[in-house]
Enzyme design. Sequence first.
Site, PDB file in Angstrom:
ATOM      1  N   GLU A  40     -23.661  -0.435 -24.452  1.00  0.00           N
ATOM      2  CA  GLU A  40     -24.232  -0.072 -25.289  1.00  0.00           C
ATOM      3  C   GLU A  40     -24.799   0.021 -26.393  1.00  0.00           C
ATOM      4  O   GLU A  40     -24.957  -0.563 -26.817  1.00  0.00           O
ATOM      5  CB  GLU A  40     -22.976   1.370 -25.725  1.00  0.00           C
ATOM      6  CG  GLU A  40     -22.758   2.954 -26.454  1.00  0.00           C
ATOM      7  CD  GLU A  40     -23.883   4.036 -25.742  1.00  0.00           C
ATOM      8  OE1 GLU A  40     -24.841   3.874 -25.507  1.00  0.00           O
ATOM      9  OE2 GLU A  40     -24.166   4.810 -26.015  1.00  0.00           O
ATOM     10  N   ASP A  59     -22.662   5.432 -32.546  1.00  0.00           N
ATOM     11  CA  ASP A  59     -23.297   6.608 -34.153  1.00  0.00           C
ATOM     12  C   ASP A  59     -20.974   7.122 -33.941  1.00  0.00           C
ATOM     13  O   ASP A  59     -20.168   6.490 -34.988  1.00  0.00           O
ATOM     14  CB  ASP A  59     -24.400   7.383 -33.934  1.00  0.00           C
ATOM     15  CG  ASP A  59     -24.370   8.193 -34.619  1.00  0.00           C
ATOM     16  OD1 ASP A  59     -23.645   8.047 -35.955  1.00  0.00           O
ATOM     17  OD2 ASP A  59     -25.244   8.591 -34.490  1.00  0.00           O
ATOM     18  N   LYS A  72     -23.363   2.184 -36.218  1.00  0.00           N
ATOM     19  CA  LYS A  72     -22.970   2.978 -37.623  1.00  0.00           C
ATOM     20  C   LYS A  72     -22.246   3.419 -38.012  1.00  0.00           C
ATOM     21  O   LYS A  72     -22.170   4.805 -37.496  1.00  0.00           O
ATOM     22  CB  LYS A  72     -24.522   3.635 -37.070  1.00  0.00           C
ATOM     23  CG  LYS A  72     -25.432   4.470 -38.447  1.00  0.00           C
ATOM     24  CD  LYS A  72     -25.580   6.113 -38.399  1.00  0.00           C
ATOM     25  CE  LYS A  72     -27.136   5.890 -37.086  1.00  0.00           C
ATOM     26  NZ  LYS A  72     -28.354   7.035 -36.738  1.00  0.00           N
TER      27      LYS A  72
END
Length: 185
Positions: A104, A108, A136
Amino acid sequence: MINRVDMLADIQEVLVTEEAIAARIAEVGRQISEDYRGKCPIVVGVLKGVVPFFAAMTQAITIPIQEDFMSVTSFEGGTESTGKLTFRKDIDHDIAGRDVLILEDILDSGRTLKMIVELFERRGPRSVKICTLLDKPTGRTEDLAADYVLFTVPDAFVVGFGLDYQDYYRNLPFVGVLKPEVYRT
Ligand code: IMP
Ligand code: MG
């Protein structure tokens, strides 16, 4: 449609250089080749953001693999995940009894990968693991962690090396923070 005449002018800061990406891909490629020795995993790329990462990462893996792609979208062209996920293309391979490694661009909220992992798990694979170019962690709403993370990024909207804003900036060779005025206008 916006006319992006100067991509570099829209970048606030370079977070990960082209050189750092290449070095880290080589490192993680060695690790994956070791971890999957004798297993022939199916490496699944999540389109479209994974394209440059997929190309470089799979070449850094030195054991036999099979390759497949799927397409899911959780964004409607903005910078915040909408939470509404749409499947656009499934993988072609039967993954029953197989080791699946999902590649990927960025992890997130975790919604996209969670949905893909849950879908795959129902098909009876031997294992499902995640390798992400960027993590993230500040955006996370789901209880999900990647098995291989190349870089951790701060709470900012990033583009480049496959990551986009409205399909722009994917062709930048590095990862950078997009100037907020680009998407606020
Ligand atoms: P998640 O479902 O919230 O984990 O989002 C994953 C997807 O959202 C990624 O595959 C990207 O397409 C997109 N995304 C999340 N954060 C960013 C970002 O900072 N820049 C560009 N795309 C992003
Ligand atoms: Mg995207």
